[in-house]
Scaffold this motif. Sequence first.
Motif, PDB file in Angstrom:
ATOM      1  N   ALA A  79       0.841  -1.192   0.000  1.00  0.00           N
ATOM      2  CA  ALA A  79       0.000   0.000   0.000  1.00  0.00           C
ATOM      3  C   ALA A  79       0.880   1.248   0.000  1.00  0.00           C
ATOM      4  CB  ALA A  79      -0.943  -0.017   1.199  1.00  0.00           C
ATOM      5  N   GLY A  80       1.784   1.350  -0.953  1.00  0.00           N
ATOM      6  CA  GLY A  80       2.649   2.516  -1.059  1.00  0.00           C
ATOM      7  C   GLY A  80       3.838   2.452  -0.134  1.00  0.00           C
ATOM      8  N   SER A  81       4.332   1.248   0.140  1.00  0.00           N
ATOM      9  CA  SER A  81       5.468   1.099   1.031  1.00  0.00           C
ATOM     10  C   SER A  81       6.751   1.549   0.348  1.00  0.00           C
ATOM     11  CB  SER A  81       5.573  -0.371   1.448  1.00  0.00           C
ATOM     12  OG  SER A  81       6.884  -0.685   1.799  1.00  0.00           O
ATOM     13  N   CYS A  82       7.786   1.840   1.179  1.00  0.00           N
ATOM     14  CA  CYS A  82       9.087   2.239   0.618  1.00  0.00           C
ATOM     15  C   CYS A  82       9.871   1.028   0.158  1.00  0.00           C
ATOM     16  CB  CYS A  82       9.891   2.995   1.654  1.00  0.00           C
ATOM     17  SG  CYS A  82      10.437   1.933   3.010  1.00  0.00           S
ATOM     18  N   ASN A  83       9.291  -0.196   0.283  1.00  0.00           N
ATOM     19  CA  ASN A  83       9.891  -1.463  -0.111  1.00  0.00           C
ATOM     20  C   ASN A  83      10.764  -2.084   0.965  1.00  0.00           C
ATOM     21  OD1 ASN A  83       8.949  -2.495  -2.491  1.00  0.00           O
ATOM     22  ND2 ASN A  83      10.186  -1.139  -3.732  1.00  0.00           N
ATOM     23  N   GLY A  84      11.040  -1.340   2.048  1.00  0.00           N
ATOM     24  CA  GLY A  84      11.854  -1.916   3.125  1.00  0.00           C
ATOM     25  C   GLY A  84      11.174  -3.126   3.713  1.00  0.00           C
ATOM     26  N   CYS A  85       9.881  -2.974   4.082  1.00  0.00           N
ATOM     27  CA  CYS A  85       9.131  -4.094   4.663  1.00  0.00           C
ATOM     28  C   CYS A  85       8.919  -5.208   3.641  1.00  0.00           C
ATOM     29  CB  CYS A  85       7.795  -3.610   5.187  1.00  0.00           C
ATOM     30  SG  CYS A  85       7.942  -2.437   6.527  1.00  0.00           S
ATOM     31  N   ASP A  86       8.780  -4.832   2.371  1.00  0.00           N
ATOM     32  CA  ASP A  86       8.572  -5.866   1.344  1.00  0.00           C
ATOM     33  C   ASP A  86       9.811  -6.733   1.202  1.00  0.00           C
ATOM     34  OD1 ASP A  86       5.907  -5.115   0.215  1.00  0.00           O
ATOM     35  OD2 ASP A  86       6.970  -3.227   0.066  1.00  0.00           O
ATOM     36  N   VAL A  87      10.983  -6.069   1.298  1.00  0.00           N
ATOM     37  CA  VAL A  87      12.219  -6.840   1.247  1.00  0.00           C
ATOM     38  C   VAL A  87      12.266  -7.806   2.417  1.00  0.00           C
ATOM     39  CG1 VAL A  87      14.714  -6.689   1.452  1.00  0.00           C
ATOM     40  CG2 VAL A  87      13.512  -5.145  -0.055  1.00  0.00           C
ATOM     41  N   GLU A  88      11.867  -7.311   3.610  1.00  0.00           N
ATOM     42  CA  GLU A  88      11.882  -8.200   4.783  1.00  0.00           C
ATOM     43  C   GLU A  88      10.881  -9.347   4.610  1.00  0.00           C
ATOM     44  OE1 GLU A  88      13.952  -8.298   7.326  1.00  0.00           O
ATOM     45  OE2 GLU A  88      15.025  -6.653   6.409  1.00  0.00           O
ATOM     46  N   CYS A  89       9.705  -9.044   4.065  1.00  0.00           N
ATOM     47  CA  CYS A  89       8.711 -10.103   3.841  1.00  0.00           C
ATOM     48  C   CYS A  89       9.269 -11.141   2.876  1.00  0.00           C
ATOM     49  CB  CYS A  89       7.424  -9.528   3.249  1.00  0.00           C
ATOM     50  SG  CYS A  89       6.413  -8.660   4.415  1.00  0.00           S
ATOM     51  N   ALA A  90       9.877 -10.661   1.786  1.00  0.00           N
ATOM     52  CA  ALA A  90      10.434 -11.584   0.804  1.00  0.00           C
ATOM     53  C   ALA A  90      11.552 -12.405   1.424  1.00  0.00           C
ATOM     54  CB  ALA A  90      10.940 -10.801  -0.400  1.00  0.00           C
ATOM     55  N   THR A  91      12.384 -11.728   2.238  1.00  0.00           N
ATOM     56  CA  THR A  91      13.487 -12.429   2.899  1.00  0.00           C
ATOM     57  C   THR A  91      12.961 -13.507   3.817  1.00  0.00           C
ATOM     58  OG1 THR A  91      14.543 -10.305   2.952  1.00  0.00           O
ATOM     59  CG2 THR A  91      15.597 -12.042   4.177  1.00  0.00           C
ATOM     60  N   LEU A 147      -0.725  -9.738   4.087  1.00  0.00           N
ATOM     61  CA  LEU A 147       0.282  -8.866   4.680  1.00  0.00           C
ATOM     62  C   LEU A 147       0.190  -7.511   3.979  1.00  0.00           C
ATOM     63  CD1 LEU A 147       3.442 -11.181   4.804  1.00  0.00           C
ATOM     64  CD2 LEU A 147       1.656 -10.947   6.501  1.00  0.00           C
ATOM     65  N   ILE A 148      -0.097  -6.456   4.755  1.00  0.00           N
ATOM     66  CA  ILE A 148      -0.166  -5.127   4.161  1.00  0.00           C
ATOM     67  C   ILE A 148       1.037  -4.319   4.618  1.00  0.00           C
ATOM     68  CG2 ILE A 148      -1.462  -2.983   4.074  1.00  0.00           C
ATOM     69  CD1 ILE A 148      -3.962  -4.494   4.211  1.00  0.00           C
ATOM     70  N   THR A 149       1.766  -3.728   3.680  1.00  0.00           N
ATOM     71  CA  THR A 149       2.872  -2.851   4.025  1.00  0.00           C
ATOM     72  C   THR A 149       2.575  -1.468   3.484  1.00  0.00           C
ATOM     73  OG1 THR A 149       3.999  -3.462   1.992  1.00  0.00           O
ATOM     74  CG2 THR A 149       4.577  -4.714   3.937  1.00  0.00           C
ATOM     75  N   GLY A 150       3.138  -0.459   4.113  1.00  0.00           N
ATOM     76  CA  GLY A 150       3.023   0.888   3.570  1.00  0.00           C
ATOM     77  C   GLY A 150       1.936   1.712   4.218  1.00  0.00           C
ATOM     78  N   PRO A 151       1.999   3.037   4.050  1.00  0.00           N
ATOM     79  CA  PRO A 151       1.100   3.962   4.750  1.00  0.00           C
ATOM     80  C   PRO A 151      -0.220   4.210   4.032  1.00  0.00           C
ATOM     81  CG  PRO A 151       2.761   5.194   3.589  1.00  0.00           C
ATOM     82  CD  PRO A 151       3.050   3.754   3.301  1.00  0.00           C
ATOM     83  N   LEU A 152      -0.564   3.444   3.030  1.00  0.00           N
ATOM     84  CA  LEU A 152      -1.789   3.626   2.252  1.00  0.00           C
ATOM     85  C   LEU A 152      -1.793   5.015   1.613  1.00  0.00           C
ATOM     86  CD1 LEU A 152      -4.277   1.911   1.594  1.00  0.00           C
ATOM     87  CD2 LEU A 152      -5.509   3.109   3.342  1.00  0.00           C
ATOM     88  N   THR A 153      -1.039   5.136   0.543  1.00  0.00           N
ATOM     89  CA  THR A 153      -0.964   6.440  -0.116  1.00  0.00           C
ATOM     90  C   THR A 153      -2.280   6.747  -0.820  1.00  0.00           C
ATOM     91  OG1 THR A 153      -0.007   5.358  -2.032  1.00  0.00           O
ATOM     92  CG2 THR A 153       1.514   6.345  -0.480  1.00  0.00           C
ATOM     93  N   ALA A 154      -2.531   8.025  -1.041  1.00  0.00           N
ATOM     94  CA  ALA A 154      -3.793   8.459  -1.653  1.00  0.00           C
ATOM     95  C   ALA A 154      -3.956   7.841  -3.034  1.00  0.00           C
ATOM     96  CB  ALA A 154      -3.809   9.986  -1.751  1.00  0.00           C
ATOM     97  N   HIS A 155      -2.824   7.721  -3.714  1.00  0.00           N
ATOM     98  CA  HIS A 155      -2.871   7.213  -5.081  1.00  0.00           C
ATOM     99  C   HIS A 155      -3.336   5.763  -5.139  1.00  0.00           C
ATOM    100  CE1 HIS A 155      -1.843   7.373  -9.271  1.00  0.00           C
ATOM    101  NE2 HIS A 155      -1.108   6.283  -9.173  1.00  0.00           N
TER     102      HIS A 155
END
Lengths: 311, 149
Positions: free
Chosen positions: B26-38, B65-73
Amino acid sequence: MLDTTTIPLAVLMFPGGLFALAFGLALKGLDRRVAARLQGRIGPPLAQPFFDLVKLARKRTMVPDIAAEPVFLGAPLIGTVSMLLAAALVPIPGVYAPNPMLGDLLVLLYLLAVPAVVLMIAGSASGSPFGAIGFSREMALMLAYEGPLVLVVAAVALRTGSFSLSDIIAYQQTHGAFLFDPVMWPALLAFLAFYPANLGIVPFDIPEAETEVLEGPLLEYSGPALGLFKMMSALKAVVVLGLGVALFFPSAPDGAAGLLVHLAKLVVMMLVGVTLLRVSMGRMRIDQAFSFFLRWPLALSLLSLAIVAAA
Amino acid sequence: MTLLQTLTDSARNLAVRSPWIYRINAGSCNGCDVECATTALIPRYDVERLGCQYCGSPRHADIVLITGPLTAHIKDDVLRVFAEIPDPKVTVAVGVCPISGGIFRESYAVHAQVDQYLPVDVNVPGCPPRPQAIIEGVAQAIAIWRQRI
């Protein structure tokens, strides 16, 4: 008048139905477990595909708004039923011979084509663009591998002079298994290339590639409908591997020992032809797979047919 | 206890061993996604031994699993994808962003907290959280999922 009373039992209990389903799920679980070990992981329990099925049975089935609902929900049913029938058509040497009323090798060939057709129908009925891509890829792949399969079966039938699997097994029990017959080796190689493609595993899982087209035709399926597809693929593993055993290596003792030998052969075919292959290779592109099948397996099966016709 | 109840209970105990995981970014910076993938993809943690499987389609998912601050876009798309996940499902918010917006809080472009829009069951705070924390979050989600399935 042929006796037909054993047919429902053969389709629903043994060797089709419950038995084939349980064994197919165990094969899938073994495949996942061994693949995990080969990759240095612990891997899921052997009964994992069974847990997946129970889970899927308890989920909701959602139908997309744009899907053609009767076709969308009917497709997995048709696929599973066709595989149940096919499982009853595959003999277990020394234990079970299919009733001639049920059909012969030709019927089995047609039933084997049903899962691929069902996946195409499911993909296009779901209305998803990924399903449509899966549809076109499934069709291309099926066109590529069905030809070699038919030619392999024709070569075996020409060699034995019969399209009945019971006759083919009887011929090999008196003349020796085709596995040790150099004349049949090209056909054997073609079959070895065919069955990973038919079972839809890497490197030939192009229609259902989950990292490219998100499992293609299965993308929109959920709950029990998806479970039916999982059942179909577990049954198909038993059918295709059982067909390979019957065509090339049916030597087995009678009775319970024969059943165990048959199951052991299926396990070996699964581990070598599926698990080892899929952990050691990447996925082909559809054009690569297409030209591979139209080059090597097709040439080998044609060669085999020519040798058998000349011999 | 009736036979039906016993059967339902044992089916639930079997079903709970097959949680399939789906990730929504949900508009994450990918840091958490990398951790999820790891967490899932490397042999060291191997969540497949718990029966978990990453799936590409929301229709196959059990644990989200939801990551990110839920950007408006991305907000409308996230809500739409979430609605496509069949019940019963469990939601895990990974990282500090879904909880408070993290370093993006009070930005005009984010809609955090995520639980204003989606029913979040488990929060895994951290920027990014450690793989062990994510696995523990998934384990708690499985416990919640057992009540629902």
